[in-house]
Write a protein that holds these residues in place. Structure first.
Motif, short mmCIF file in Angstrom:
data_model
loop_
_atom_site.label_atom_id
_atom_site.label_comp_id
_atom_site.label_asym_id
_atom_site.label_seq_id
_atom_site.Cartn_x
_atom_site.Cartn_y
_atom_site.Cartn_z
N VAL A 76 15.15 30.66 -16.47
CA VAL A 76 13.91 30.23 -15.81
C VAL A 76 14.03 30.41 -14.30
CG1 VAL A 76 12.42 28.24 -15.33
CG2 VAL A 76 13.27 28.64 -17.66
N ALA A 77 15.21 30.08 -13.76
CA ALA A 77 15.43 30.26 -12.32
C ALA A 77 15.27 31.72 -11.93
CB ALA A 77 16.81 29.75 -11.94
N ALA A 78 15.77 32.64 -12.76
CA ALA A 78 15.65 34.06 -12.46
C ALA A 78 14.20 34.52 -12.53
CB ALA A 78 16.50 34.86 -13.44
N LEU A 79 13.44 34.00 -13.49
CA LEU A 79 12.05 34.40 -13.65
C LEU A 79 11.15 33.78 -12.60
CD1 LEU A 79 11.79 34.19 -17.54
CD2 LEU A 79 11.75 36.27 -16.16
N THR A 80 11.59 32.67 -12.02
CA THR A 80 10.78 32.02 -10.99
C THR A 80 10.67 32.90 -9.75
OG1 THR A 80 11.45 29.84 -11.78
CG2 THR A 80 10.56 29.95 -9.56
N VAL A 81 11.72 33.68 -9.49
CA VAL A 81 11.69 34.63 -8.37
C VAL A 81 10.90 35.86 -8.83
CG1 VAL A 81 13.07 36.03 -6.80
CG2 VAL A 81 13.91 33.80 -7.57
#
Length: 307
Positions: A76-81
């Motif tokens: 999720v952290a990667a997709l937030t960017v």
């Protein structure tokens, strides 16, 4: 090598594979790779350190579920960017975040059914919940406004305040409403991230979610403030007096007794003072009216039920 040491390494490997799959399907920017890998490294490193300090040799079924959820949070952290084209992928983010929220209920059930609940597991679960809510709040803030970040930052503000104010470190009493509020935050943010509702209704839901969160934290802060005197009195007592098991006169306490008493023999005559010298000592058992019995002792962790 103990499972507790290899589990974080295996989990990080799974995260790398998951990020590679997302890069080939949804697309990840270099910043997305950095965010995902950094999240995984911090979580796995912190977990390995905590397991080493606690002497835990097995991860346990509940913590294994939480660790799997932590790797989803890394995705999720990667997709937030935002990826290269500048548009954040909604479908994969909503799917992965939804699974992570569902597993939050699963690890609790596994812990209760297997009897594997622990203070470490509760803290690990709390930190993953908080991180997921913060990431979702950051994602939703792009379309709904920066004020949404307050939902994700509220728990961290509470934790920071507890570092500066010792009376905020006391253990809070259980409260069902706190659990409801905590569970609501992730669901509302997930719905807002999916964009399935009109913008006006989404804003109303987010504002209502933030309102109840502020009310819940405010109620807990007020309770801690009203009981701050008990926390100070406990911290001022000697170490043996802070433990209910070592407190003289406490119910179920283990008191230090002389050798003749431990052996079951009669008290020597020379150890008995004369009648005129014997002080009158009244020993009362610890009751619910005692502040140290009715008020929780100071702990190093703030509430674990808020996100």
């Amino acid at each position: 090598m103990p499972v507790a040491r290899t589990a974080p390494i295996a989990a990080f490997t799974v995260l790398v594979v998951l990020l590679a799959v997302l890069a080939g399907t949804a697309g990840l920017s270099p910043g997305g790779w950095v965010a995902g890998l950094a999240c995984g490294l911090v979580v796995c490193g912190a977990l390995a350190h905590a397991l080493h300090r606690s002497g835990t040799r097995t991860l346990g079924p509940a913590n294994s579920v939480t660790l799997s959820r932590a790797m989803l949070v890394g995705a999720v952290a990667a997709l937030t960017v935002a990826p290269q084209d500048g548009t954040a992928p909604v479908a994969p983010l909503a799917t992965i975040a939804g699974v992570a929220l569902a597993l939050d209920w699963v690890d609790g059930q596994v812990a209760r059914r297997t009897g594997s609940s622990s203070a470490l597991g509760a803290r690990f679960d709390m930190e993953i919940d908080s991180l997921l809510v913060l990431l979702l709040a950051a994602y939703v803030a792009r379309s709904s406004g920066g004020w949404v970040l307050a939902i994700g930052l509220m728990r961290y503000a509470f934790l920071a305040a507890s570092w500066a104010l010792p009376w905020m470190r006391a253990e809070l009493p259980p409260r069902q409403w706190r659990k409801v509020v905590a569970a609501t935050q992730g669901i509302v943010l997930l719905v807002a991230a999916c964009g399935v509702l009109p913008a006006t209704l989404t804003t109303v839901l987010l504002a209502a979610s933030l309102t109840v969160l502020v009310e819940s934290f405010g109620r807990d802060t007020r309770w801690l403030w009203r009981h701050r005197a008990a926390v100070r009195s406990v911290q001022a007592r000697p170490a043996w007096a802070r433990s209910a098991q070592a407190r003289p006169g406490a119910v179920g306490s283990t008191q230090v007794r002389p050798g003749w008493a431990e052996s079951g023999g009669a008290r020597p005559a020379e150890a008995r003072p004369a009648a005129a010298e014997r002080p009158t000592i009244r020993v009362e058992p610890l009751t619910a009216a005692d502040p140290l019995a009715s008020r929780p002792l100071a702990t190093a962790t703030a509430t674990a039920e808020h996100r």
